[in-house]
Design a protein around this motif. Structure first.
Motif: not given
Length: 381
Positions: A62, A65-66, A68-69, A143, A145, A170, A258-259
Motif C-alpha cells: 500500500r 496510498e500511504n 499519498r496521505s 508504511d 498512513s 499507531y 501502520t500496515d
C-alpha cells in the motif's frame, strides 16, 4: 506428589492468575483514561514550515496510498523528501506517480547509495537530510498512513523550546490474510496498551518510527543523525538522546496507521521476534517480566495449577478485561473491523508467549537482509 509441592504449585497458580488478571485490568484502565483526540482549533498562521523525511525501501503493498496521505495535508507549508539507496528501487516509480499527481507539491527524491554505518535506514536519512529545506523535521516510516490534519497537529508542540521530540502511537492496518489480522492484534491489543500503561505512570522513554518530529537544533545538540548510524532501534535512541540532553518527549494525540502485510506465519514470527528482541535490548529486566502481559495462557495455567473459586474468579476478571480491551482498541472507521477477531485472542496471546520465550534465548535479529545483534548499548554492528 508431596503436600508441600502441591501447596507450592497451588500458590504459583493463584499468583500467575492474579498477575495476568491484574495486568489486564490495569491495561484496560490505561486505555480508558486516554482522552479522545482533541478537536481544538489549529492556528494555521502560527505553523512553521516543515520538512518530512520518508526513507523508502521497495514497493510495499500500500505504498502509494500511504505516501499519498502525506501529499494531501492541510498544513500551509511543507516539503516532502523521499529517499532510496538503490537507483532500481521500485519505490521510485511510486514517488514519480505522486509528483505527476501533485505538481504543485514540494516533493524531492534523493537516490544515494552512500553508507555511514550498520543501520542502512539511518544512512538513507543522512543522505536525505542534506536536501531538507526547513528546520522543523518529521521522520516517518514508509508504511504509515495519516489523516489530513496530521502534520499540523504533530508539529505544534515543537513551538515549546523544551520539547525534544514528538512521537505517535499507531494502530495496525491488516491485509487480507489471516496472519496479517493476527499481526494487527500484536500492535493493537498488546503493544499499544503497554505503551499507554507506561505513559499513564509517567514514563516517556519511547519514540516510534511511525512519527518523530523534532527541530534541527535538537538534532544538532545530540550529534546529528550520525550518532545513530550504528544503532538498531534508531527511533528509540533518537528520543533517548534528546531526553539525555534535557528535552522532553511528547506523545501526540494523533494515532496513525501502520500496515501489517505478513501473509505467512514465518514472516509474522520473524517480524515479531525482531521487535521483541529489540525491546529486550532496550529494557532487559522489564522485558523479562512482560510474560504477565500474555493474559490467556497464564490464566489457563493458573487455573490448571490451582483449580478453585478464587482462581476461577481471577480468570473471569482477567478474561473479561482482556476482551473489553480488545474491543476498545477497535475503531469504527476501520474497514477491516471484524467482531469475530475476538476469537483470535487465545491464539494471539499464546503465540506472543512463545515469541517472548524465543526472544529471551538470543540477540540476533534479521532485518532487510542484514543480520544484526541487539545489545543493551543500542549498537548493531
Amino acid at each position: 506428589m508431596s503436600p508441600t509441592w502441591i501447596a507450592i504449585l497451588h500458590g504459583l497458580g493463584i499468583a500467575l492468575a492474579f498477575a495476568a488478571a491484574g495486568y489486564a485490568c490495569v491495561a484496560l484502565w490505561a486505555i480508558l483514561r486516554v482522552p479522545r483526540a482533541s478537536a481544538a482549533r489549529i492556528d494555521y498562521r502560527a505553523l512553521r514550515p516543515v520538512t518530512v523525511l520518508k526513507p523508502l525501501h521497495g514497493a510495499e503493498p500500500r505504498l502509494y496510498e500511504n505516501l499519498r496521505s502525506f501529499c494531501v495535508q492541510n498544513h500551509p507549508s511543507y516539503q516532502l523528501v523521499f529517499g532510496v539507496r538503490d537507483p532500481d528501487d521500485p519505490a521510485i516509480a511510486v514517488v514519480e506517480r505522486l509528483r505527476a499527481e501533485f505538481p504543485g507539491r514540494d516533493i524531492a527524491l534523493v537516490i544515494d547509495p552512500r553508507v555511514y554505518g550498520a543501520n542502512l535506514k539511518v544512512s538513507n536519512l543522512l543522505n536525505m537530510l542534506a536536501h531538507a529545506s526547513h528546520d522543523w523535521l518529521v521522520l516517518a516510516d514508509a508504511d504509515i498512513s495519516v489523516p489530513a490534519d496530521y502534520l499540523a497537529r504533530v508539529t505544534a508542540p515543537l513551538a515549546d523550546a523544551g520539547v525534544g521530540i514528538v512521537t505517535c502511537l499507531y494502530h495496525g492496518v491488516p491485509g487480507p490474510s489471516f496472519w496479517s489480522r493476527l499481526g494487527r492484534l500484536f500492535i493493537d491489543d498488546w503493544f499499544a496498551p503497554s505503551v499507554r500503561l507506561s505513559h499513564a505512570f509517567g514514563s516517556t522513554r519511547f519514540a516510534f518510527g511511525s512519527t518523530i518530529c523534532l527541530r534541527r537544533d535538537a538534532l544538532v545538540a545530540i550529534g546529528g543523525l550520525e550518532a545513530l548510524s550504528n544503532t538498531l532501534a534508531d527511533d528509540f535512541w533518537l528520543g533517548e538522546l534528546t531526553r539525555r540532553a534535557g528535552l522532553r518527549t511528547v506523545l501526540s494525540d494523533v494515532v496513525v496507521g501502520t500496515d501489517v502485510a505478513e501473509s505467512q506465519l514465518k514472516a509474522l514470527w520473524d517480524h515479531e521476534v525482531r521487535w521483541l528482541r529489540t525491546i529486550r535490548s532496550l529494557a532487559p529486566w522489564g522485558f523479562a517480566m512482560t510474560f504477565v502481559c500474555f493474559t490467556t495462557p497464564l490464566l489457563v495455567l493458573g487455573l490448571c495449577l490451582a483449580p478453585g473459586a478464587v482462581t476461577l474468579a481471577l480468570v473471569l476478571l482477567g478474561g473479561g478485561a482482556r476482551v473489553l480491551l480488545h474491543f476498545l482498541q477497535r475503531r469504527p472507521r476501520d474497514d477491516a473491523f471484524a467482531w469475530h477477531d475476538v476469537l483470535l485472542i487465545p491464539l494471539r496471546d499464546a503465540l506472543l508467549l512463545m515469541e517472548w520465550a524465543i526472544a529471551l534465548a538470543g540477540w540476533q535479529v534479521k532485518w532487510r537482509g542484514q543480520v544484526l545483534h541487539a545489545r543493551g548499548d543500542g549498537s548493531a554492528p
